[in-house]
Motif scaffolding. Structure first.
Motif, PDB file in Angstrom:
ATOM      1  N   ASP A 336       0.537  -1.287   0.160  1.00 36.57           N
ATOM      2  CA  ASP A 336      -0.280  -0.075   0.484  1.00 36.57           C
ATOM      3  C   ASP A 336       1.025   1.518   0.068  1.00 36.57           C
ATOM      4  O   ASP A 336       0.470   2.153   0.628  1.00 36.57           O
ATOM      5  CB  ASP A 336      -1.057   0.286   1.322  1.00 36.57           C
ATOM      6  N   PHE A 337       2.153   1.447  -0.875  1.00 33.41           N
ATOM      7  CA  PHE A 337       3.032   2.535  -0.172  1.00 33.41           C
ATOM      8  C   PHE A 337       1.983   3.265  -0.911  1.00 33.41           C
ATOM      9  O   PHE A 337       2.037   2.690  -2.563  1.00 33.41           O
ATOM     10  CB  PHE A 337       4.101   1.939  -1.017  1.00 33.41           C
ATOM     11  N   VAL A 338       2.481   4.379  -0.877  1.00 37.00           N
ATOM     12  CA  VAL A 338       2.212   5.297  -2.055  1.00 37.00           C
ATOM     13  C   VAL A 338       2.641   6.061  -2.693  1.00 37.00           C
ATOM     14  O   VAL A 338       3.585   7.017  -2.203  1.00 37.00           O
ATOM     15  CB  VAL A 338       1.544   6.452  -0.726  1.00 37.00           C
ATOM     16  N   PHE A 339       2.144   6.320  -4.214  1.00 39.82           N
ATOM     17  CA  PHE A 339       2.777   7.489  -5.191  1.00 39.82           C
ATOM     18  C   PHE A 339       1.987   8.200  -5.578  1.00 39.82           C
ATOM     19  O   PHE A 339       0.660   7.929  -5.808  1.00 39.82           O
ATOM     20  CB  PHE A 339       2.600   6.136  -6.034  1.00 39.82           C
ATOM     21  N   ILE A 340       2.505   8.983  -5.449  1.00 29.68           N
ATOM     22  CA  ILE A 340       0.894  10.359  -6.063  1.00 29.68           C
ATOM     23  C   ILE A 340       1.731  11.182  -7.678  1.00 29.68           C
ATOM     24  O   ILE A 340       3.218  11.230  -7.212  1.00 29.68           O
ATOM     25  CB  ILE A 340       1.158  11.544  -5.207  1.00 29.68           C
ATOM     26  N   GLU A 341       1.632  10.885  -8.339  1.00 24.66           N
ATOM     27  CA  GLU A 341       2.286  11.728 -10.055  1.00 24.66           C
ATOM     28  C   GLU A 341       1.805  13.066 -10.181  1.00 24.66           C
ATOM     29  O   GLU A 341       0.427  13.370 -10.063  1.00 24.66           O
ATOM     30  CB  GLU A 341       1.997  10.796 -11.115  1.00 24.66           C
ATOM     31  N   ILE A 342       2.467  14.195 -10.008  1.00 27.79           N
ATOM     32  CA  ILE A 342       1.917  15.483 -10.698  1.00 27.79           C
ATOM     33  C   ILE A 342       2.109  15.438 -12.120  1.00 27.79           C
ATOM     34  O   ILE A 342       2.570  14.700 -13.247  1.00 27.79           O
ATOM     35  CB  ILE A 342       3.062  16.089 -10.509  1.00 27.79           C
ATOM     36  N   ILE A 343       0.335  15.494 -13.189  1.00 23.96           N
ATOM     37  CA  ILE A 343       0.633  15.664 -14.595  1.00 23.96           C
ATOM     38  C   ILE A 343       0.957  17.266 -14.437  1.00 23.96           C
ATOM     39  O   ILE A 343       0.763  17.994 -13.873  1.00 23.96           O
ATOM     40  CB  ILE A 343      -0.832  15.765 -14.281  1.00 23.96           C
ATOM     41  N   GLU A 344       1.768  16.826 -15.966  1.00 24.62           N
ATOM     42  CA  GLU A 344       2.132  18.227 -16.083  1.00 24.62           C
ATOM     43  C   GLU A 344       1.311  19.677 -17.015  1.00 24.62           C
ATOM     44  O   GLU A 344       1.314  20.944 -15.915  1.00 24.62           O
ATOM     45  CB  GLU A 344       3.076  18.294 -17.968  1.00 24.62           C
ATOM     46  N   GLU A 345      -0.344  19.056 -16.903  1.00 26.64           N
ATOM     47  CA  GLU A 345      -0.660  20.554 -16.917  1.00 26.64           C
ATOM     48  C   GLU A 345      -1.803  19.981 -16.072  1.00 26.64           C
ATOM     49  O   GLU A 345      -2.462  18.587 -16.359  1.00 26.64           O
ATOM     50  CB  GLU A 345      -1.542  21.458 -18.410  1.00 26.64           C
ATOM     51  N   GLY A 346      -2.621  21.379 -16.149  1.00 26.42           N
ATOM     52  CA  GLY A 346      -4.447  20.355 -15.616  1.00 26.42           C
ATOM     53  C   GLY A 346      -4.999  20.814 -14.563  1.00 26.42           C
ATOM     54  O   GLY A 346      -3.836  20.669 -13.403  1.00 26.42           O
ATOM     55  N   ASN A 347      -6.471  20.348 -14.526  1.00 32.32           N
ATOM     56  CA  ASN A 347      -6.462  20.682 -13.304  1.00 32.32           C
ATOM     57  C   ASN A 347      -7.127  19.407 -12.261  1.00 32.32           C
ATOM     58  O   ASN A 347      -8.248  18.759 -11.920  1.00 32.32           O
ATOM     59  CB  ASN A 347      -7.577  20.628 -12.365  1.00 32.32           C
ATOM     60  N   THR A 348      -6.117  17.482 -13.160  1.00 29.18           N
ATOM     61  CA  THR A 348      -6.495  16.742 -12.724  1.00 29.18           C
ATOM     62  C   THR A 348      -6.595  16.074 -11.145  1.00 29.18           C
ATOM     63  O   THR A 348      -5.076  16.446 -10.506  1.00 29.18           O
ATOM     64  CB  THR A 348      -5.155  15.797 -13.341  1.00 29.18           C
ATOM     65  N   PHE A 349      -7.525  15.252 -10.752  1.00 33.10           N
ATOM     66  CA  PHE A 349      -7.293  14.994  -8.766  1.00 33.10           C
ATOM     67  C   PHE A 349      -7.845  13.599  -9.253  1.00 33.10           C
ATOM     68  O   PHE A 349      -8.704  13.772  -8.882  1.00 33.10           O
ATOM     69  CB  PHE A 349      -8.377  16.010  -8.329  1.00 33.10           C
ATOM     70  N   GLU A 350      -7.146  12.575  -8.798  1.00 26.12           N
ATOM     71  CA  GLU A 350      -7.795  11.273  -9.234  1.00 26.12           C
ATOM     72  C   GLU A 350      -6.772  10.534  -7.662  1.00 26.12           C
ATOM     73  O   GLU A 350      -5.431  10.464  -7.206  1.00 26.12           O
ATOM     74  CB  GLU A 350      -7.456  10.492 -10.611  1.00 26.12           C
ATOM     75  N   MET A 351      -7.760   9.600  -7.649  1.00 26.97           N
ATOM     76  CA  MET A 351      -6.819   9.083  -5.458  1.00 26.97           C
ATOM     77  C   MET A 351      -6.779   7.173  -6.692  1.00 26.97           C
ATOM     78  O   MET A 351      -7.026   7.041  -7.482  1.00 26.97           O
ATOM     79  CB  MET A 351      -7.875   8.644  -5.692  1.00 26.97           C
ATOM     80  N   SER A 352      -5.978   7.088  -6.037  1.00 29.26           N
ATOM     81  CA  SER A 352      -5.647   5.447  -6.220  1.00 29.26           C
ATOM     82  C   SER A 352      -6.663   4.676  -6.019  1.00 29.26           C
ATOM     83  O   SER A 352      -7.358   5.221  -5.264  1.00 29.26           O
ATOM     84  CB  SER A 352      -4.381   4.863  -5.274  1.00 29.26           C
ATOM     85  N   GLY A 353      -6.149   3.811  -7.314  1.00 32.97           N
ATOM     86  CA  GLY A 353      -7.534   2.690  -7.874  1.00 32.97           C
ATOM     87  C   GLY A 353      -8.436   3.262  -9.019  1.00 32.97           C
ATOM     88  O   GLY A 353      -9.234   2.646  -9.166  1.00 32.97           O
ATOM     89  N   PHE A 354      -8.096   4.864  -9.116  1.00 34.67           N
ATOM     90  CA  PHE A 354      -8.880   5.060 -10.095  1.00 34.67           C
ATOM     91  C   PHE A 354      -8.194   4.516 -11.436  1.00 34.67           C
ATOM     92  O   PHE A 354      -7.536   4.164 -12.039  1.00 34.67           O
ATOM     93  CB  PHE A 354      -8.871   6.607 -10.192  1.00 34.67           C
ATOM     94  N   SER A 355      -9.354   3.880 -11.886  1.00 33.68           N
ATOM     95  CA  SER A 355      -9.220   2.721 -13.119  1.00 33.68           C
ATOM     96  C   SER A 355      -8.246   1.995 -13.464  1.00 33.68           C
ATOM     97  O   SER A 355      -7.471   1.933 -14.245  1.00 33.68           O
ATOM     98  CB  SER A 355      -8.641   4.464 -14.365  1.00 33.68           C
ATOM     99  N   GLY A 356      -8.127   1.814 -12.220  1.00 28.55           N
ATOM    100  CA  GLY A 356      -6.789   0.771 -12.160  1.00 28.55           C
ATOM    101  C   GLY A 356      -5.994   0.999 -11.580  1.00 28.55           C
ATOM    102  O   GLY A 356      -5.089   0.263 -11.544  1.00 28.55           O
ATOM    103  N   ALA A 374      -4.918  15.266  -1.434  1.00 27.81           N
ATOM    104  CA  ALA A 374      -4.442  13.474  -1.914  1.00 27.81           C
ATOM    105  C   ALA A 374      -3.518  12.971  -0.917  1.00 27.81           C
ATOM    106  O   ALA A 374      -3.839  11.846  -1.172  1.00 27.81           O
ATOM    107  CB  ALA A 374      -3.880  14.429  -3.078  1.00 27.81           C
ATOM    108  N   LEU A 375      -2.882  13.772  -0.658  1.00 29.20           N
ATOM    109  CA  LEU A 375      -1.086  13.083   0.426  1.00 29.20           C
ATOM    110  C   LEU A 375      -2.003  12.639   1.666  1.00 29.20           C
ATOM    111  O   LEU A 375      -1.914  11.552   2.084  1.00 29.20           O
ATOM    112  CB  LEU A 375      -0.121  13.957   0.083  1.00 29.20           C
ATOM    113  N   MET A 376      -2.997  13.395   2.347  1.00 29.94           N
ATOM    114  CA  MET A 376      -3.913  13.379   3.701  1.00 29.94           C
ATOM    115  C   MET A 376      -5.076  11.707   3.570  1.00 29.94           C
ATOM    116  O   MET A 376      -3.913  10.654   3.492  1.00 29.94           O
ATOM    117  CB  MET A 376      -4.287  14.194   3.127  1.00 29.94           C
ATOM    118  N   PHE A 377      -5.675  11.516   2.147  1.00 28.26           N
ATOM    119  CA  PHE A 377      -6.012  10.051   1.850  1.00 28.26           C
ATOM    120  C   PHE A 377      -5.304   9.820   1.461  1.00 28.26           C
ATOM    121  O   PHE A 377      -5.448   8.400   2.416  1.00 28.26           O
ATOM    122  CB  PHE A 377      -6.696  10.485   0.810  1.00 28.26           C
ATOM    123  N   GLU A 378      -4.520   9.578   0.954  1.00 19.40           N
ATOM    124  CA  GLU A 378      -3.222   8.208   0.470  1.00 19.40           C
ATOM    125  C   GLU A 378      -3.005   7.413   1.691  1.00 19.40           C
ATOM    126  O   GLU A 378      -2.686   7.000   2.106  1.00 19.40           O
ATOM    127  CB  GLU A 378      -2.715   8.689  -0.629  1.00 19.40           C
TER     128      GLU A 378
END
Length: 383
Positions: A336-356, A374-378
């Motif tokens: 369950d290690f937490v990885f968060i990717e910073i997308i280059e542009e836009g207002n994306t906000f997806e938690m892990s598990g979204f779309s697999g 996002a960090l708090m939740f993950e």
């Protein structure tokens, strides 16, 4: 039974009750604590300053000197953050969320997360854990268990033994941590127990304050060779819990309502661009986190070799085969290690598990507003 457990042994046994609010010794305790924090901060910074002066004079610094400089600055940073955490826990303003938690599962997860760190130090962990369900604040339990391991690692010579059992009466869960704080060949039969100051570092002060904040009794027994810490959990869950109503218990793992529930958690940011590093640092500034920065996946792999952070934030341009290999390697140890990717542009906000996907995603345009959540939740999912 070891000598430290036998009645009448040469070891010293001390309970550590929380100080009363009007206790005349409380002010003296805080005076001593402020002095300890000052010394723990000033000593490494003084060494670092001397090293910097040498660098300015000579214009040269070797790899060993650079590593020493980094360690000195890190030591001062840790002392400062420990002081902040102690003050926050002692403020009396924390609102705790009482939840049913499996103590053994939580401890096993923490030990698995820090396996690399203990292994790199040559420390063998020996857990003997019975199932016990306790009613505590999840984030404070997370902090307490990590601090117990921090304290033990700072003093243990070889093995650290953890045990969980249930007292016969009252039926409270107990967590014990036992380790040798001196090599066996340095502890003769006639040697006296160590002075308390030998084991009562700033990390011990944080451990003590965290337990007091949670209402958990502490007992520590030291002899010339071993230290034995026992933490009791008065609110141990059973079918019928005396003095606890259903309204007082939150089922599941809802996030704590503490103002900084994840303070002290360690986050590694993988980014080669200074502007993005600054943006991430500013967004997370108020969370009380320990944040380190590296510029590439190779540097991240090297950083993680001796110990894993609690989360990794990575800019999208760093993703590739090397990141996939690192993620798989870490995931095999800590699923369950937490990885968060910073997308280059836009207002994306997806938690892990979204779309697999097991990687959360935050768009660069909403780093300030969405990355802390996002960090708090993950991170809270793993508590």
């Amino acid at each position: 039974m070891s000598d430290i457990d036998r009645p009448g042994s040469a070891g010293s046994a001390r309970s550590h009750p929380a100080p009363a609010a009007d206790d005349g010794e409380t002010a003296q305790r805080w005076h001593r604590l402020v002095a300890e924090i000052g010394a723990a901060t000033a000593t490494p910074l003084t060494s670092a300053l001397e090293r910097i002066h040498t660098l300015i004079t000579s214009g040269k610094i070797d790899r060993a000197g650079l590593r020493a400089l980094r360690d000195e600055v890190e030591s001062a940073r840790q002392a400062g953050m420990t002081g902040q955490q102690i003050a926050r826990f002692a403020s009396g303003r924390l609102r705790q969320s009482h939840e049913r938690l499996q103590l053994a599962d939580t401890l096993e997860g923490m030990l698995a997360h820090r396996h690399r760190e203990t292994q790199s130090r040559g420390i063998v962990l020996k857990p003997a854990l019975k199932a016990a369900e306790v009613i505590v604040d999840a984030s404070l339990l997370f902090s307490l268990l990590n601090t117990v391991l921090d304290w033990a690692l700072a003093h243990a010579q070889s093995n650290i033994e953890f045990a969980i059992d249930i007292k016969s009466w009252p039926q409270n869960a107990r967590l014990t941590c036992r380790f040798a704080h001196r090599p066996a060949d340095q502890a003769g039969e006639n040697e006296r127990a160590p002075e308390p100051a030998a084991l009562e570092s700033l990390t011990w002060r944080l451990l003590e304050q965290t337990a007091w904040t949670m209402g958990l009794p502490l007992d520590r027994r030291d002899d010339a060779l071993h230290a034995l810490l026992t933490i009791e959990f008065p609110r141990t869950a059973s079918d019928e819990i005396e003095g606890v109503t259903a309204m007082e218990i939150d089922e599941g793992f809802a996030p704590s309502t503490n103002s900084k529930p994840l303070a002290g958690s360690h986050v590694l940011v993988v980014s080669s661009r200074r502007d993005l590093r600054v943006q991430i640092r500013d967004a997370l500034r108020s969370m009380g986190l320990v944040i380190d920065f590296v510029g590439s996946i190779d540097e991240a792999s090297e950083f993680c070799r001796d110990g894993l952070p609690h989360a990794m934030i990575i800019e999208s341009i760093q993703r590739g085969e090397k990141f996939a290999q690192l993620r798989e390697e870490i995931g095999n140890e800590v699923p369950d290690f937490v990885f968060i990717e910073i997308i280059e542009e836009g207002n994306t906000f997806e938690m892990s598990g979204f779309s697999g996907s097991n990687v959360a995603r935050v768009g660069r345009d909403v780093i300030e507003s969405s990355l802390p959540s996002a960090l708090m939740f993950e991170l809270s999912k793993g508590l």
